[in-house]
Design a protein around this motif. Structure first.
Motif, PDB file in Angstrom:
ATOM      1  N   PRO A  58       0.840  -1.198   0.000  1.00  0.00           N
ATOM      2  CA  PRO A  58       0.000   0.000   0.000  1.00  0.00           C
ATOM      3  C   PRO A  58       0.877   1.251   0.000  1.00  0.00           C
ATOM      4  O   PRO A  58       1.905   1.263   0.675  1.00  0.00           O
ATOM      5  N   GLU A  59       0.457   2.238  -0.765  1.00  0.00           N
ATOM      6  CA  GLU A  59       1.250   3.472  -0.758  1.00  0.00           C
ATOM      7  C   GLU A  59       0.709   4.372   0.323  1.00  0.00           C
ATOM      8  O   GLU A  59      -0.145   5.231   0.056  1.00  0.00           O
ATOM      9  N   CYS A  60       1.130   4.154   1.530  1.00  0.00           N
ATOM     10  CA  CYS A  60       0.624   5.010   2.598  1.00  0.00           C
ATOM     11  C   CYS A  60       1.611   5.143   3.741  1.00  0.00           C
ATOM     12  O   CYS A  60       2.638   4.461   3.786  1.00  0.00           O
ATOM     13  N   GLU A  61       1.265   6.060   4.639  1.00  0.00           N
ATOM     14  CA  GLU A  61       2.132   6.371   5.785  1.00  0.00           C
ATOM     15  C   GLU A  61       2.243   5.158   6.703  1.00  0.00           C
ATOM     16  O   GLU A  61       1.284   4.385   6.851  1.00  0.00           O
TER      17      GLU A  61
ATOM     18  N   THR B 211      10.000   2.302   5.412  1.00  0.00           N
ATOM     19  CA  THR B 211      11.148   3.080   4.925  1.00  0.00           C
ATOM     20  C   THR B 211      10.708   4.543   4.838  1.00  0.00           C
ATOM     21  O   THR B 211       9.703   4.842   4.186  1.00  0.00           O
ATOM     22  N   SER B 212      11.453   5.418   5.480  1.00  0.00           N
ATOM     23  CA  SER B 212      11.150   6.858   5.491  1.00  0.00           C
ATOM     24  C   SER B 212       9.672   7.121   5.804  1.00  0.00           C
ATOM     25  O   SER B 212       8.976   7.834   5.077  1.00  0.00           O
ATOM     26  N   LYS B 213       9.208   6.509   6.890  1.00  0.00           N
ATOM     27  CA  LYS B 213       7.832   6.709   7.390  1.00  0.00           C
ATOM     28  C   LYS B 213       6.749   6.261   6.410  1.00  0.00           C
ATOM     29  O   LYS B 213       5.593   6.685   6.489  1.00  0.00           O
ATOM     30  N   LYS B 214       7.130   5.479   5.405  1.00  0.00           N
ATOM     31  CA  LYS B 214       6.152   4.915   4.455  1.00  0.00           C
ATOM     32  C   LYS B 214       6.194   3.402   4.572  1.00  0.00           C
ATOM     33  O   LYS B 214       7.242   2.826   4.882  1.00  0.00           O
ATOM     34  N   ILE B 215       5.049   2.765   4.256  1.00  0.00           N
ATOM     35  CA  ILE B 215       5.049   1.307   4.236  1.00  0.00           C
ATOM     36  C   ILE B 215       5.729   0.864   2.941  1.00  0.00           C
ATOM     37  O   ILE B 215       5.230   1.163   1.850  1.00  0.00           O
ATOM     38  N   ASN B 216       6.851   0.180   3.084  1.00  0.00           N
ATOM     39  CA  ASN B 216       7.536  -0.362   1.910  1.00  0.00           C
ATOM     40  C   ASN B 216       6.765  -1.591   1.432  1.00  0.00           C
ATOM     41  O   ASN B 216       6.395  -1.721   0.275  1.00  0.00           O
TER      42      ASN B 216
END
Ligand code: BTN
Length: 263
Positions: free
Chosen positions: A73-76, A128-133
């Motif tokens: 998912p492209e999310c925080e 990674t960098s506060k995003k779900i990889n």
């Protein structure tokens, strides 16, 4: 199996193992190597099936479902805990078709029939960098297990669909429904946010509005289960109009003593 999957995403790439240590470990390895969203790992047996808090998940061959799915998912990262809650909702809905009206959710994502657990979910995410990889959502369902499959220590707290419904269930059909339903709820989460999932979760969670106790690393927190927050935390109302947010632990509903007068 792939031919019978009505889903476009989940299980489109399926890795089946007669025996594996843990489908979650394998799915994580595949995700690290770049496996696309929806890649699923399925095993007939696990030799090191894992539950939350490093507990083991009893994984005998021939009877149950052990599967893990890669999500991207492209999310925080703050939304990572919505994933196991979404999976709990999806799994409970599928199991409800086998045991209508009897399947309930227990925070954070145990699927229960009465006081016994029938399905567990272990979600792990790489941030990674506060995003779900990526996230891997692992689901274990006790399908046709009978008493001797469960160690004596968990016979009071675990059950299977077979034990509850009295009939053997096709693991193949159940798995297809599971992948389809997971995909449906996952898309809801991406498109409409956490709201519809929270609503459905609350409807299926008898502990909401009840006095509950949460135990985490030996520490007990008690209060009225008030809300499920966006970060998957349970909010408890405690004395003095205060609220406590709980992010992890095992929850039980506290019952009034059957006979408070001791008669
Ligand atoms: C729990 O209730 O504590 C979570 C149990 C999760 C078990 C499943 S079985 C498939 C996947 N592989 C594992 O090693 N664990 C999950």
């Amino acid at each position: 199996m792939q031919e019978t999957l009505g889903t476009r995403l989940f299980g489109g790439r399926l890795y089946f193992y007669p025996e594996i240590a843990s489908t979650n470990d394998e799915a994580i390895a595949l995700a690290m190597a770049g496996a696309p969203e929806g890649t699923a790992v399925l095993a007939d047996a696990q030799t090191a099936g894992r539950g939350r808090w490093h507990r083991s998940w009893i994984s005998p061959p021939g009877v149950n479902i052990y599967t893990s799915i890669v999500l991207r998912p492209e999310c925080e990262s703050s939304r990572a805990s919505q994933i196991p809650i979404m999976a709990g909702v999806a799994a409970a809905e599928v199991l409800d078709s086998v045991c209508p009206g009897r399947v309930k959710l227990k925070w954070p994502n145990d699927v229960m029939i009465g006081p016994k657990k029938v399905c567990g979910i272990l979600s792990q995410a790489k941030i990674t960098s506060k995003k779900i990889n990526f996230a891997v959502v692992g689901i274990g369902i006790n399908v046709n297990a009978v008493l001797h499959h469960f160690p004596k220590t968990i016979r009071e707290s675990a059950t299977s669909l077979f034990l509850e419904s009295g009939g053997e269930i096709s693991r193949h059909d159940l798995l297809i429904s599971l992948y389809e339903n997971l995909e449906k709820w996952y898309k809801q989460l991406l498109q409409k946010g956490f709201g519809p999932i929270r609503k459905k979760w609350i409807e299926s969670a008898p502990m909401m509005g009840q006095p509950i106790r949460i135990t985490f690393k030996g520490e007990k927190t008690e209060g009225m289960a008030k809300r499920l927050d966006d970060d998957g935390c349970l909010v408890l109302a405690v004395e003095g109009n205060e609220e406590i947010k709980v992010s992890a632990g095992d929850a039980i509903i506290m019952r009034w003593k059957e006979n408070a007068f001791g008669d």
